[in-house]
Design an enzyme around this catalytic site. Structure first.
Site, PDB file in Angstrom:
ATOM      1  N   LEU A  38       0.639  -1.188   0.175  1.00  0.00           N
ATOM      2  CA  LEU A  38      -0.307  -0.074   0.073  1.00  0.00           C
ATOM      3  C   LEU A  38       0.746   1.151   0.071  1.00  0.00           C
ATOM      4  O   LEU A  38       1.869   0.946   0.162  1.00  0.00           O
ATOM      5  CB  LEU A  38      -1.090  -0.016   1.428  1.00  0.00           C
ATOM      6  CG  LEU A  38      -0.737  -0.173   2.609  1.00  0.00           C
ATOM      7  CD1 LEU A  38       0.307   0.879   3.128  1.00  0.00           C
ATOM      8  CD2 LEU A  38      -1.100  -0.886   3.167  1.00  0.00           C
ATOM      9  N   SER A  39       0.512   2.883  -0.441  1.00  0.00           N
ATOM     10  CA  SER A  39       1.147   3.641  -0.157  1.00  0.00           C
ATOM     11  C   SER A  39       0.637   4.487   1.595  1.00  0.00           C
ATOM     12  O   SER A  39       0.130   4.105   1.710  1.00  0.00           O
ATOM     13  CB  SER A  39       0.154   4.522  -1.338  1.00  0.00           C
ATOM     14  OG  SER A  39       0.322   4.118  -2.948  1.00  0.00           O
TER      15      SER A  39
ATOM     16  N   THR B 159       2.034   7.734  -2.732  1.00  0.00           N
ATOM     17  CA  THR B 159       2.553   8.739  -1.831  1.00  0.00           C
ATOM     18  C   THR B 159       2.967   9.445  -2.604  1.00  0.00           C
ATOM     19  O   THR B 159       3.396  10.815  -2.632  1.00  0.00           O
ATOM     20  CB  THR B 159       3.343   7.951  -1.473  1.00  0.00           C
ATOM     21  OG1 THR B 159       3.260   6.973  -0.789  1.00  0.00           O
ATOM     22  CG2 THR B 159       4.559   8.766  -0.424  1.00  0.00           C
ATOM     23  N   ALA B 160       2.875   9.068  -4.025  1.00  0.00           N
ATOM     24  CA  ALA B 160       3.567  10.149  -5.060  1.00  0.00           C
ATOM     25  C   ALA B 160       2.969  11.927  -5.291  1.00  0.00           C
ATOM     26  O   ALA B 160       3.363  13.167  -5.318  1.00  0.00           O
ATOM     27  CB  ALA B 160       3.661   9.945  -6.586  1.00  0.00           C
TER      28      ALA B 160
ATOM     29  N   HIS C 101       7.216   4.152 -10.851  1.00  0.00           N
ATOM     30  CA  HIS C 101       8.012   3.139 -11.434  1.00  0.00           C
ATOM     31  C   HIS C 101       8.423   3.037 -12.190  1.00  0.00           C
ATOM     32  O   HIS C 101       9.110   3.928 -12.078  1.00  0.00           O
ATOM     33  CB  HIS C 101       6.365   2.068 -12.079  1.00  0.00           C
ATOM     34  CG  HIS C 101       5.813   1.784 -10.401  1.00  0.00           C
ATOM     35  ND1 HIS C 101       5.793   1.280  -9.628  1.00  0.00           N
ATOM     36  CD2 HIS C 101       3.900   1.538 -10.886  1.00  0.00           C
ATOM     37  CE1 HIS C 101       5.122   1.053  -8.740  1.00  0.00           C
ATOM     38  NE2 HIS C 101       3.594   0.497  -9.375  1.00  0.00           N
TER      39      HIS C 101
END
Length: 291
Positions: free
Chosen positions: A70-71, A123-124, A161
């Protein structure tokens, strides 16, 4: 007597564990040993579920998977259902998600621009909102963002990614590296995603899962060539050298264990996100302590 024997046999049956992670080369590398039965998993039988991180963040709201990637940005909404494991995480130390554009652009020009993002729980996205709150988010699958920027469907794109390494080959321009920005602002690595286990499984089973994941990461790092060969099937047409670089960025010492600095980085991210009104409070973070 037969009934007692049947009961004893049933008690020996392995517990089924649904393990969810992204279909990416770094996660494939991390879970290589587990997916290919290179390590023993006494008392547990794993089934692997592969899905993009935004989908996993949403699935965690209904506890779809026992152990899930998960983030960290998604954690505050899940803290009553999941607890963070102290291994299997991805940190960017001086690097991280990158905002790119089709023409040269400065970071301060992102205000009020249309920016493609891979999900509002990632999160990004949180890091970009902390960097520049006033942009227009256009949500799309992470693997469509490069083309959207190149075709100027959007004015900029937030890459996670492998896209972080592929964009120069498409003639795109770096606007800001959020991992570098975060480290300059905090002196800490940027915590991106981690693994969490359902609280309902109990702490003993949680720790057992943590040990298994750590063993899988250790095996991959010790057998790098064979693990990388396996991970290449998830590398989305990257050359082996580039895939090796990408895996090295996100499967490393931080993946084996956060350490105090890593835990501090997670707490700082959650605290800043909460103070900015981007995450639900309180800004508390709980890690499953090792036995």
């Amino acid at each position: 007597m037969a009934g007692k024997q049947a009961g004893a046999e049933a008690s020996k049956e392995a517990v089924g564990i649904k393990l969810a992670h992204s279909p990416d080369s770094d996660d494939a590398f991390m879970f290589y040993a587990l997916a290919t039965h290179k390590i023993a998993t006494p008392g547990m039988k794993f089934s692997h579920v592969l899905s993009d991180i935004q989908t996993l963040n949403e699935a965690a709201l209904t506890e779809t998977h026992d152990v899930t990637a998960l983030s960290f940005a998604a954690y505050p909404a899940l803290r009553d259902k999941y607890i963070l494991l102290d291994c299997g995480a991805s940190f960017g130390e001086g690097y991280g998600p990158i905002v790119v554009s089709s023409r040269a652009m400065k970071g301060e020009e992102l205000s009020r621009r249309r920016v493609a993002v891979p999900g509002l729980k990632t999160t990004a996205y949180l890091a970009l909102k902390l960097y520049e709150p006033n942009f227009e988010a256009v949500v799309m699958p992470f693997d469509k963002i490069l083309d959207a920027v190149k075709n100027e469907t959007v004015e900029a794109g937030l890459l996670i990614h492998e896209g972080q390494l592929l964009f120069p080959g498409m003639g795109l321009h770096r606007v800001v590296d959020l991992g570098a920005w975060w480290q300059e602002a905090t002196g800490l690595p940027l915590p991106l995603g981690g693994n969490a286990v359902r609280r309902a499984l109990g702490p003993a089973m949680g720790r057992q899962n943590a040990r298994t994941i750590r063993q899988s990461v250790e095996y991959a790092l010790e057998h790098r060539e064979e693990a990388l060969n396996y991970a290449m099937q998830f590398a989305r047409e990257m050359e082996p050298e580039l895939a090796d670089k990408f895996v090295g960025m996100y499967v490393n010492k931080w993946t084996l264990g956060y350490g105090e600095r890593g835990r501090k980085a997670v707490r700082e991210l959650i605290l800043r996100g909460t103070k900015a009104g981007l995450l639900p409070g309180p800004p508390s973070v709980e890690f499953l302590a090792e036995a």
